[in-house]
Each structure stands twice: as C-alpha cells, then as structure tokens.
Scaffold this motif. Sequence first.
Motif, PDB file in Angstrom:
ATOM      1  N   ASN A 176       0.868  -1.189   0.000  1.00  0.00           N
ATOM      2  CA  ASN A 176       0.000   0.000   0.000  1.00  0.00           C
ATOM      3  C   ASN A 176       0.895   1.226   0.000  1.00  0.00           C
ATOM      4  OD1 ASN A 176       0.654   0.720   2.672  1.00  0.00           O
ATOM      5  ND2 ASN A 176      -0.995  -0.529   3.521  1.00  0.00           N
ATOM      6  N   LYS A 177       0.333   2.420   0.135  1.00  0.00           N
ATOM      7  CA  LYS A 177       1.126   3.648   0.021  1.00  0.00           C
ATOM      8  C   LYS A 177       2.156   3.805   1.121  1.00  0.00           C
ATOM      9  CE  LYS A 177      -2.506   6.656   0.259  1.00  0.00           C
ATOM     10  NZ  LYS A 177      -3.179   7.935   0.094  1.00  0.00           N
ATOM     11  N   GLU A 178       1.893   3.270   2.262  1.00  0.00           N
ATOM     12  CA  GLU A 178       2.764   3.514   3.405  1.00  0.00           C
ATOM     13  C   GLU A 178       3.679   2.348   3.778  1.00  0.00           C
ATOM     14  OE1 GLU A 178       0.453   4.878   6.667  1.00  0.00           O
ATOM     15  OE2 GLU A 178      -0.509   6.429   5.474  1.00  0.00           O
ATOM     16  N   CYS A 179       3.391   1.170   3.296  1.00  0.00           N
ATOM     17  CA  CYS A 179       4.233   0.047   3.706  1.00  0.00           C
ATOM     18  C   CYS A 179       4.131  -1.123   2.732  1.00  0.00           C
ATOM     19  CB  CYS A 179       3.879  -0.408   5.112  1.00  0.00           C
ATOM     20  SG  CYS A 179       2.232  -1.059   5.271  1.00  0.00           S
TER      21      CYS A 179
END
Length: 155
Positions: free
Chosen positions: A141-144
């Motif tokens: 995902n965008k963060e991890c």
Amino acid sequence: KDSGYYSISAENSAGVTSHRIKVVVMDIPGPPQPPFEISDIDADACTLAWHMPHEDGGSNITNYVVEKCDVSRGDWVTAVSSVTKTSARVGKLIPGQEYIFRARAENRFGISEPLTSDKMVAKFPFDVPSEPKNVHITKVNKECVFVAWDRPDND
C-alpha cells in the motif's frame, strides 16, 4: 610420591633391630589432575574444572592459579590468581580468539607444574542463522510493504 612408610634396619654384634617409619616429604604439590574440562563457553568467558593433585607436598593446597594463553599471541597471563575450588569462571576473553588454559596448585612451599587444557574458541554457543527461505511480498500500500518468508534451514 616419595612420602610413605619405610623400613630401617640396624645390625651389629649385639643383634639386629628393624623399625618402620613414616616419611612425609615437604615440597610443592603435584599438578592438578585431568580431565581439564571447559564448559559454559561464551564469546567472552568460559568455565574450567579439574581435579585435585594426587600429591599435596605434605601441606594443604591453599589455592589454584589459572592462566590463559591467546594462541595467536602465545603469551601466558594470570586469569584468576587465588581459586579455592577445583573450578573457575574465566572472563575477559576476546570473541573469536583461540585460547589454552592451565591450572596450577599452590601450597606453602610453592606452586606446582601445570595441567594444560585443549584449545577452545571464545564464541557464543550458537551460530548466525541461515537466510530465510521463499521471501515474497504479500501486500503493498502507500505507506508500507508486507513481506513473508519460510523458516531458514538453520535456525
């Protein structure tokens, strides 16, 4: 080894007489006895154990002196100077270095010849594990990023 019972005889024109006498030789003790065991090995310490000498030199053993030798340097240094038991924990070892140890018995007349150990390497009782198997990304995902893997062959 020369202590013990001896027979002495004397003879002259009046007859013969014999007596048994006890001789105690006062000397330095004999060396500590094997086996020289090395256990509880860590990166910077280990435990040593040995047995009492067969000969105490006619005087009680007061203590043991334990020395260590870094094999790469070849010099002996005192590790523990007044051990009262037949075992000792030796510290201040350098991780990855190979060592030899020796123990000497001491009484009021002096210090014995040494009992010398086999070589040992100062290291943790475990090795670095091998790499994990089947490493793969399971989710992004965008963060991890989520990563999964299977156990290594050598844990």
